[in-house]
Design a protein around this motif. Structure first.
Motif, PDB file in Angstrom:
ATOM      1  N   SER A 124       0.838  -1.202   0.000  1.00 14.39           N
ATOM      2  CA  SER A 124       0.000   0.000   0.000  1.00 14.39           C
ATOM      3  C   SER A 124       0.869   1.245   0.000  1.00 14.39           C
ATOM      4  O   SER A 124       0.602   2.217  -0.717  1.00 14.39           O
ATOM      5  CB  SER A 124      -0.893   0.027   1.229  1.00 14.39           C
ATOM      6  N   MET A 125       1.902   1.199   0.815  1.00 15.78           N
ATOM      7  CA  MET A 125       2.752   2.380   0.952  1.00 15.78           C
ATOM      8  C   MET A 125       3.477   2.650  -0.369  1.00 15.78           C
ATOM      9  O   MET A 125       3.563   3.808  -0.825  1.00 15.78           O
ATOM     10  CB  MET A 125       3.741   2.128   2.088  1.00 15.78           C
ATOM     11  N   LEU A 126       3.994   1.584  -0.996  1.00 19.54           N
ATOM     12  CA  LEU A 126       4.704   1.769  -2.264  1.00 19.54           C
ATOM     13  C   LEU A 126       3.733   2.268  -3.336  1.00 19.54           C
ATOM     14  O   LEU A 126       4.074   3.139  -4.144  1.00 19.54           O
ATOM     15  CB  LEU A 126       5.361   0.466  -2.696  1.00 19.54           C
ATOM     16  N   GLY A 127       2.510   1.713  -3.313  1.00 23.40           N
ATOM     17  CA  GLY A 127       1.513   2.168  -4.275  1.00 23.40           C
ATOM     18  C   GLY A 127       1.191   3.637  -4.066  1.00 23.40           C
ATOM     19  O   GLY A 127       1.094   4.416  -5.013  1.00 23.40           O
ATOM     20  N   LEU A 128       1.083   4.020  -2.800  1.00 24.01           N
ATOM     21  CA  LEU A 128       0.809   5.423  -2.463  1.00 24.01           C
ATOM     22  C   LEU A 128       1.892   6.321  -3.028  1.00 24.01           C
ATOM     23  O   LEU A 128       1.632   7.386  -3.592  1.00 24.01           O
ATOM     24  CB  LEU A 128       0.716   5.541  -0.942  1.00 24.01           C
ATOM     25  N   TRP A 141      -3.957   5.439   0.187  1.00 25.34           N
ATOM     26  CA  TRP A 141      -3.976   6.129   1.474  1.00 25.34           C
ATOM     27  C   TRP A 141      -4.895   5.392   2.442  1.00 25.34           C
ATOM     28  O   TRP A 141      -4.535   5.110   3.588  1.00 25.34           O
ATOM     29  CB  TRP A 141      -4.488   7.541   1.193  1.00 25.34           C
ATOM     30  N   GLU A 142      -6.083   5.047   1.932  1.00 20.70           N
ATOM     31  CA  GLU A 142      -7.039   4.321   2.778  1.00 20.70           C
ATOM     32  C   GLU A 142      -6.560   2.908   3.065  1.00 20.70           C
ATOM     33  O   GLU A 142      -6.766   2.365   4.145  1.00 20.70           O
ATOM     34  CB  GLU A 142      -8.410   4.275   2.097  1.00 20.70           C
ATOM     35  N   LEU A 143      -5.915   2.306   2.057  1.00 17.61           N
ATOM     36  CA  LEU A 143      -5.390   0.953   2.247  1.00 17.61           C
ATOM     37  C   LEU A 143      -4.337   0.957   3.333  1.00 17.61           C
ATOM     38  O   LEU A 143      -4.283   0.069   4.194  1.00 17.61           O
ATOM     39  CB  LEU A 143      -4.808   0.460   0.922  1.00 17.61           C
ATOM     40  N   VAL A 144      -3.493   1.991   3.308  1.00 23.10           N
ATOM     41  CA  VAL A 144      -2.478   2.148   4.341  1.00 23.10           C
ATOM     42  C   VAL A 144      -3.154   2.288   5.696  1.00 23.10           C
ATOM     43  O   VAL A 144      -2.732   1.672   6.682  1.00 23.10           O
ATOM     44  CB  VAL A 144      -1.600   3.377   4.017  1.00 23.10           C
ATOM     45  N   GLY A 145      -4.238   3.074   5.736  1.00 19.27           N
ATOM     46  CA  GLY A 145      -4.958   3.239   6.996  1.00 19.27           C
ATOM     47  C   GLY A 145      -5.498   1.914   7.493  1.00 19.27           C
ATOM     48  O   GLY A 145      -5.443   1.607   8.683  1.00 19.27           O
TER      49      GLY A 145
END
Lengths: 641, 102, 161
Positions: A124-128, A141-145
């Motif tokens: 998620s972070m890399l995708g962000l 962002w939401e996935l990271v959350g």
């Protein structure tokens, strides 16, 4: 590599899928897969970084995703130096944490699941970081959350942990609501959410300033939530209930940095809108000061670090608010390394001492040489001592604030630097030096296994040297790599360097006097400034304030809604039920008399007709023969007439 | 002068009498006799046609031989069934044997 | 002369046939059947079918009718003359055969048959024998098989088991 940079993000996703679906029962394989994936991502990121050094870009790649008339949402990759740096930070810290967790999480019943979550988070972070539009960024962002929620509440058997997970999730959601609203405003004004197109439109002055201000502040709300800025910072200290590697990865180095990253991404807006810029800068400054003051007196090792994180994030935000794009992102990078190191070191201490309370520790340096040394290095770095990396990035921040002429903010920043040095060394002295205050803890303490110490050593090196790329004397250093619009290469300002160093050294000296030499009694100090002490010890009563206002209101509102439910909705539901019963009675009658009657009638008619017709079937062959000949005669008649 | 039509009318009459017997006689043996009458009327037709239409060939007569053969076989099997009916149902009246119904 | 013989034979045939279907005593019916068959054989002679007349006498009179009489005798305690010999549908049957006959008569008289006024072969025995063994050998063999099957079938059906 840049062209295929999505592979960097998808490797951890693949690892997540593999672990969840195939290797959840095989812990060694699961951790092996996760570590391989994240280290591969790191190597690929390194290649991409070197490519970016040769060609700054930005490189933009678009992949069609949603294309309907009137709405086009491509999946795009926006790859510029900042992306490359973020990729490095995320993959390095993530790799270290993955390896460190081998030791820290050893024997946990949900070991594989932990690695699956870590992989999902890394994805998620890399995708962000990679995504090329605000919309896709929002999704990640939401996935990271979500992964943050999962990992904070990883030990959900503990009520505090699951509560902390919920608190983090809900609190950040308040910010995310602003983020979403900001995106809508931006989309309404610009008709697109792609970074490159939005930037282009802002450069061309196609969007009114007022709308940009609104969009900028609303999007920054997302950063407030995610980066734990005032007034939504309350979740981060509670999030320390999660496993320590998680705190290091998510709540120190990467996820909370996502807010800073997002703020950097809206730098075009900040530059244009003075209001938005000042809002951001002052929120950063307030956060930095407030969190540092709370950190001065906390006793939980991880909470001190958590407030330190909040404070440092405030620093970065403040730097970005004064258009210090280079400074903010530079500090983001160096901070990620030494703060990850601090957390992992704290994890090592907790692993050995089985307590979080620094008042019960003391003298652990003898028992844990590697941990204590690396921890000291990180503390020096965060305090901003020459020539460790923290010094360079902090100096860069001072320089950019000074450059923009915000002297009040500069004074606050220097003050916070001194406070940072104080609370970090308070932590160091209380934990590692002096007498063992709790003999039991001291006796059981031991150095951590190699899987935990090697990441510490690696990060210690980075804490020392990573900042050297940003030395002001370097001709082609960090500032000529990550910059906004044009390289801002300030000459070395020796006055600021000396001021910063003095602030740091005075903080360390005070801590040394109070907690090492015991020349000043901290308890007496606390008693002397009792109101202030109580105020900051209770974290500025933010939790109580929110409990008294927001949550009280929520409860009151809930009560109102409950009454409404009872009085109106239940009545309505019951009415609907009664009406349904009445209605069904009517239809039952209809069924019994009309429908059943028709069905039975059909059966009865059939029997009646059959009773008549079956008489034809006599069984006497001569009757049949008669019918045959009758048929013959009729056929002949038919034919001949 | 006896023409073909004379024979055909005779044959038709005999056939109708046979049908009447088939439809009305209760005794199974009587029914079989009626059937033999019908066979005979058919044979009269065949031979009459043979004489008047194809005097050179003997096709009609040959057919009549086959019909007689089949009639003999039919009578044999039919009478065997009558014996069986008599033995199993103790009846030779066809209207008693009316089990082929509901 | 010819016409007279035909009408006499026809009268005998029809009378005896009517008696076959209407006599109460089934045994008398069988006797009437023999008479009828004889008359038919006579009719065959008027039709220049000498072999067929002989076969008619041999098979029908000699075999089939005897078989009938056997059956009558076997079942004679159930064929008493006191019981009704006719079922419930003589009137409909009579109506139907009358209509049928009218229709047939119309059909016969309306159809123009192409009568060839040649004198047929006499005697026919040699010709029939040749035809049966040459042109019609396959039907001949099949019909002999049918007879065999009927023989075996009759035995199996009527056998006491």
């Amino acid at each position: 590599m840049i062209k295929y940079s999505y592979i960097i993000a998808f490797l951890p996703l693949l690892s997540y899928v593999l672990i969840v679906f195939f290797f959840s029962k095989r812990e060694k394989t699961a951790s092996g897969i996760a570590i391989t994936a994240v280290v591969s991502s790191f190597v690929l990121s390194l290649i991409a970084l070197f490519e970016t050094l040769a060609d700054h870009g930005p490189h933009i790649f678009e992949y069609e995703w949603i294309v309907i008339p009137g709405l086009k949402l491509p999946l795009s990759i926006f790859f510029d130096p900042l992306t490359a740096v973020m990729l490095m930070v995320v993959t390095i810290v993530s790799s270290c944490v993955h390896i460190y967790s081998l030791g820290y999480m050893h024997g946990d019943p949900r070991f594989s699941r932990f690695y699956a979550y870590l992989s999902l988070f890394t994805f998620s972070m890399l995708g962000l970081v990679l995504s090329g539009s605000f919309f896709v960024t929002f999704i990640f962002w939401e996935l990271v959350g979500l992964t943050s929620y999962l990992l904070i509440g990883f030990w959900f058997e503990k009520k505090v942990a699951s509560d902390a997970g919920k608190k983090a999730f809900i609190t950040t959601k308040i910010g995310d609501l602003g983020f979403l609203a900001g995106l809508l405003v931006l989309y309404w004004a610009a008709g697109t959410l792609n970074y490159s197109e939005v930037y282009h439109q802002i450069e061309e002055n196609q969007i009114p300033a007022i709308i940009l201000t609104a969009a900028g502040i609303l999007i920054f709300c997302g950063a407030i939530g995610k980066s734990a800025q005032f007034p939504l910072h309350v979740w981060l200290p509670d999030a320390m209930e999660g496993p320590t590697p998680v705190s290091a990865l998510i709540h120190a180095a990467t996820m909370v940095a996502a807010g800073v990253y997002l703020t950097a991404r809206i730098m075009s807006i900040i530059v244009v809108s003075h209001t938005a810029a000042m809002t951001i800068a002052y929120i950063g400054a307030i956060t930095a000061f407030m969190a540092a003051s709370i950190g001065l007196v906390q006793n939980d090792i991880k909470r001190v670090l958590a407030y330190s994180t909040v404070s440092q994030l405030g620093y970065m935000i403040m730097a970005l608010g004064v258009s210090g794009y280079t400074a903010g992102t530079f500090h983001l990078m160096t901070h990620a390394f030494f703060k990850a190191l601090l957390f992992l070191g704290a994890g090592s201490v907790i692993h050995a001492a089985h307590t979080n309370d620094i008042q019960q520790m003391g003298g652990l340096a003898k028992k844990m040489p590697i941990t204590s040394k690396t921890f000291f290095i990180a503390s020096l770095s965060i305090a901003g001592i020459f020539p460790l990396s923290g010094f360079w990035s902090k100096d860069e921040i001072f320089a950019s604030i000074y450059h923009e002429g915000h002297y009040f903010l500069l004074a606050l920043a220097v003050l916070v630097a001194g406070m940072t040095a104080f609370y970090m060394f308070r932590l160091c002295f209380l934990t590692f030096t002096g007498e063992a205050r709790d003999y039991h803890v001291y006796e059981h303490a031991h150095e951590s296994p190699k899987t935990m110490t090697y990441p510490l050593i690696f990060l210690a090196f980075l804490s020392i040297f990573a900042g050297w790329v940003g030395m002001p004397w370097l001709e082609h250093g960090y500032s000529s790599f990550v910059y906004f619009e044009h390289p801002h290469h300030a000459a070395a300002n020796y006055v600021l360097m000396i001021v910063g160093t003095i602030a740091a050294l005075s903080g360390i000296f005070l801590a040394y006097q109070m907690y090492y030499k015991r020349a000043i009694d901290p308890v007496k100090m606390g008693a002397r400034f009792k109101p202030v002490y109580t105020f900051i010890y209770n974290k500025w009563y933010f939790d109580e304030l929110y409990m008294g206002t927001v949550i009280k209101f929520a409860y009151w509102f809930m009560e109102v809604l409950y009454r409404f439910d009872q009085g109106v909705i239940d009545w309505f539901v019951n009415f609907v039920g009664r009406f349904g019963m009445f209605n069904s009675r009517v239809w039952q009658t209809f069924d019994v008399y009309v429908v059943d009657g028709a069905v039975n009638g059909a059966g009865f008619m059939t029997r009646w007709f059959a009773g008549g017709l079956r008489k034809i079937q006599t069984g006497a062959v001569q009757n049949y023969a008669f019918v045959i000949f009758l048929g013959v005669v009729l056929l002949m008649l038919f034919k001949m007439i | 002068m006896v023409t073909l039509e004379h024979y055909l009318i005779l044959s038709a009459l005999l056939f109708c009498v046979g049908i009447f017997g088939l439809l009305t006689r209760r005794n199974a043996v009587g029914v079989l006799m009626s059937i033999e009458l019908m066979f005979n009327s058919a044979n009269i037709n065949f031979i009459a046609f043979s004489k008047f239409i194809t005097p050179e060939a003997l096709t009609g007569q040959i057919f009549a031989i086959f019909v007689i053969t089949i009639a003999a076989a039919e009578a044999t099997v039919g009478l065997a069934i009558v014996v069986l009916m008599y033995r199993n149902f103790n009846a030779v009246n066809v209207d008693k044997i009316n089990f082929m119904k509901w | 002369m010819e016409t007279g013989i035909f009408y006499i034979l026809a009268a005998i045939i029809l009378t005896s046939a009517l008696m076959v279907v209407s006599l109460r005593n089934i045994f008398h019916s069988a006797l009437m059947l023999i008479l009828c068959f004889f008359a038919v054989a006579g009719l065959y002679i008027t039709l220049d079918a000498d072999f067929l007349a002989a076969v008619q006498v041999l098979i029908y009179v000699g075999a089939v009718t005897i078989l009938m009489i056997f059956a009558v005798m076997v079942t004679h305690q159930l064929t008493g003359t006191t019981m009704r010999q006719v079922n419930e549908q003589p009137i409909p049957a009579a109506l139907i055969i009358i209509v049928l006959f009218i229709l047939l008569a119309i059909a016969i008289t309306q159809t123009g048959f192409e009568v060839i006024g040649k004198f047929p072969l006499m005697p026919t025995v040699a010709a029939i024998g040749t035809a049966l063994m040459t042109v019609y050998v396959l039907p001949f063999e099949i019909v002999s098989l049918v007879l065999l099957v009927a023989l075996i079938g009759a035995i199996i059906i009527a056998r006491r088991d």
